[in-house]
Scaffold this motif. Structure first.
Motif, PDB file in Angstrom:
ATOM      1  N   THR A   1       0.858  -1.195   0.000  1.00 10.22           N
ATOM      2  CA  THR A   1       0.000   0.000   0.000  1.00 10.22           C
ATOM      3  C   THR A   1       0.890   1.240   0.000  1.00 10.22           C
ATOM      4  O   THR A   1       2.112   1.145   0.151  1.00 10.22           O
ATOM      5  CB  THR A   1      -0.861   0.033   1.284  1.00 10.22           C
ATOM      6  OG1 THR A   1       0.029   0.059   2.404  1.00 10.22           O
ATOM      7  CG2 THR A   1      -1.785  -1.164   1.374  1.00 10.22           C
ATOM      8  N   ARG A   2       0.287   2.393  -0.100  1.00  9.97           N
ATOM      9  CA  ARG A   2       1.057   3.649  -0.013  1.00  9.97           C
ATOM     10  C   ARG A   2       1.756   3.742   1.342  1.00  9.97           C
ATOM     11  O   ARG A   2       2.873   4.252   1.452  1.00  9.97           O
ATOM     12  CB  ARG A   2       0.144   4.875  -0.190  1.00  9.97           C
ATOM     13  CG  ARG A   2      -0.412   5.025  -1.585  1.00  9.97           C
ATOM     14  CD  ARG A   2       0.636   5.665  -2.548  1.00  9.97           C
ATOM     15  NE  ARG A   2       0.309   5.340  -3.934  1.00  9.97           N
ATOM     16  CZ  ARG A   2       1.186   5.174  -4.899  1.00  9.97           C
ATOM     17  NH1 ARG A   2       2.476   5.310  -4.672  1.00  9.97           N
ATOM     18  NH2 ARG A   2       0.816   4.897  -6.128  1.00  9.97           N
ATOM     19  N   GLU A   3       1.098   3.201   2.414  1.00 14.01           N
ATOM     20  CA  GLU A   3       1.675   3.268   3.769  1.00 14.01           C
ATOM     21  C   GLU A   3       2.937   2.393   3.862  1.00 14.01           C
ATOM     22  O   GLU A   3       3.781   2.583   4.739  1.00 14.01           O
ATOM     23  CB  GLU A   3       0.669   2.798   4.836  1.00 14.01           C
ATOM     24  CG  GLU A   3      -0.474   3.767   5.110  1.00 14.01           C
ATOM     25  CD  GLU A   3      -1.433   3.888   3.928  1.00 14.01           C
ATOM     26  OE1 GLU A   3      -1.724   2.857   3.278  1.00 14.01           O
ATOM     27  OE2 GLU A   3      -1.851   5.017   3.628  1.00 14.01           O
ATOM     28  N   GLU A   4       3.032   1.414   2.999  1.00 14.34           N
ATOM     29  CA  GLU A   4       4.197   0.528   3.037  1.00 14.34           C
ATOM     30  C   GLU A   4       5.271   0.968   2.026  1.00 14.34           C
ATOM     31  O   GLU A   4       6.187   0.201   1.720  1.00 14.34           O
ATOM     32  CB  GLU A   4       3.748  -0.918   2.751  1.00 14.34           C
ATOM     33  CG  GLU A   4       2.970  -1.530   3.915  1.00 14.34           C
ATOM     34  CD  GLU A   4       2.162  -2.767   3.550  1.00 14.34           C
ATOM     35  OE1 GLU A   4       2.121  -3.699   4.370  1.00 14.34           O
ATOM     36  OE2 GLU A   4       1.539  -2.787   2.466  1.00 14.34           O
TER      37      GLU A   4
ATOM     38  N   TYR B   1       7.943   4.320   0.538  1.00 11.56           N
ATOM     39  CA  TYR B   1       8.720   5.489   0.999  1.00 11.56           C
ATOM     40  C   TYR B   1       8.417   6.706   0.135  1.00 11.56           C
ATOM     41  O   TYR B   1       8.080   6.577  -1.030  1.00 11.56           O
ATOM     42  CB  TYR B   1      10.214   5.155   0.964  1.00 11.56           C
ATOM     43  CG  TYR B   1      10.547   4.052   1.923  1.00 11.56           C
ATOM     44  CD1 TYR B   1      10.621   4.306   3.298  1.00 11.56           C
ATOM     45  CD2 TYR B   1      10.698   2.743   1.470  1.00 11.56           C
ATOM     46  CE1 TYR B   1      10.881   3.266   4.187  1.00 11.56           C
ATOM     47  CE2 TYR B   1      10.975   1.711   2.355  1.00 11.56           C
ATOM     48  CZ  TYR B   1      11.058   1.976   3.708  1.00 11.56           C
ATOM     49  OH  TYR B   1      11.307   0.976   4.594  1.00 11.56           O
TER      50      TYR B   1
END
Ligand code: KIV
Length: 273
Positions: free
Chosen positions: A268-271, A273
């Motif tokens: 995901t975007r959270e995973e 950089y």
């Protein structure tokens, strides 16, 4: 976090194993062949970690233990040693590196202790290796013996069946065990022999016996880590108790990962950089 706390948190030594036998405290031994697994096994409170030549089977995929070399055993042992703080680390001398020549055995044993940091070696055989055991012990290399179904003898035995079922072979095994003790072994693995015979051997010796398929009266037990964690589904001998079904856990996790990658659910975007 392990569910078990060792009664004695200090580094396990061969002396401690002798004390455990004298006190009737059972010895827990398990194989390991790499740093990550060895650290888990040690942190769980295992007394002895065996860098077995079963690495030939479970790490390298050979059908017997014969092909593994001394260099590869040393590699596995040094990986294990880096992950261990408390357990005694014992390394198998592989086929062709000790039998028939005590000086070759001495060179092999020295290499294992010097290059890997393991604290003892294990060798297979009875009275015919007593002089080899004595030679190693005289050079300060602690030796664990191994009798019964000794896998390095598969070509001589012809199968992996239970050994010493008959009276003559049982009597011979007891004499072999006494010869190994007299030669200086600090412990003795008994593999796949009748439980009554293992009980007799354990009572006759002052050094601890460690059983695998040898019943409940040995002074300790050993299993192959991949087998007892259920990572090796094709191997189901009667003596093997599976304490986990890691093959299913791993399969489930791998399937989820593949599905997530294919469906773009990972990452995901959270995973990122
Ligand atoms: O190599 C090994 O793992 C062993 C144990 C089964 C005793 O020798």
């Amino acid at each position: 976090m392990s569910t078990y706390t060792p009664t004695d948190p200090r580094k396990v030594t061969t002396l401690r194993l002798a004390e455990m036998k004298a006190k009737g405290e059972k010895i827990a031994m398990l194989t390991a062949y790499d740093f990550t697994m060895a650290r888990l096994v040690d942190e769980a409170g295992m007394d002895v970690i065996l860098v077995g030549d079963s690495a030939a089977n479970v790490m390298a995929g050979y059908s017997t233990t014969l092909p593994i070399t001394l260099d590869r055993m040393i590699y596995h042992a040094e990986c294990v040693v880096r992950g261990v703080k408390r357990a005694l680390v014992v390394c198998d001398l592989p086929f062709g590196t000790y039998k028939g020549d005590p000086m070759m055995a001495l060179q092999s044993g020295i290499r294992v202790l010097k290059e890997s940091g393991a604290e003892a070696v294990k060798i297979e055989g009875g009275r015919e290796i007593a002089d080899t055991v004595a030679r190693l012990v005289a050079a300060d290399i602690p030796v664990m013996g191994h009798l019964g179904l000794t896998p390095q003898s598969i070509n001589a035995f012809g199968n992996y069946n239970v050994r010493a079922r008959g009276e003559a072979e049982a009597a011979r095994l007891i004499e072999d065990a006494k010869a190994l003790e007299a030669a200086g072994c600090f412990a003795l693995v008994l593999e796949k022999i009748p439980a009554d015979l293992a009980a007799k051997v354990s009572a006759a010796l002052s050094i601890p016996t460690i059983g695998i398929g040898a019943g409940p009266d040995c002074d300790g037990q050993v299993l192959v880590v991949q087998d007892m964690l259920g990572m090796n589904q094709g191997f189901s001998p009667k003596f093997l108790r599976r304490y986990a079904d890691l093959a299913s856990v791993i399969d489930g996790a791998l399937g989820s990962y593949i599905s997530d990658v294919k469906s773009q659910a990972f990452p995901t975007r959270e995973e990122a950089y």
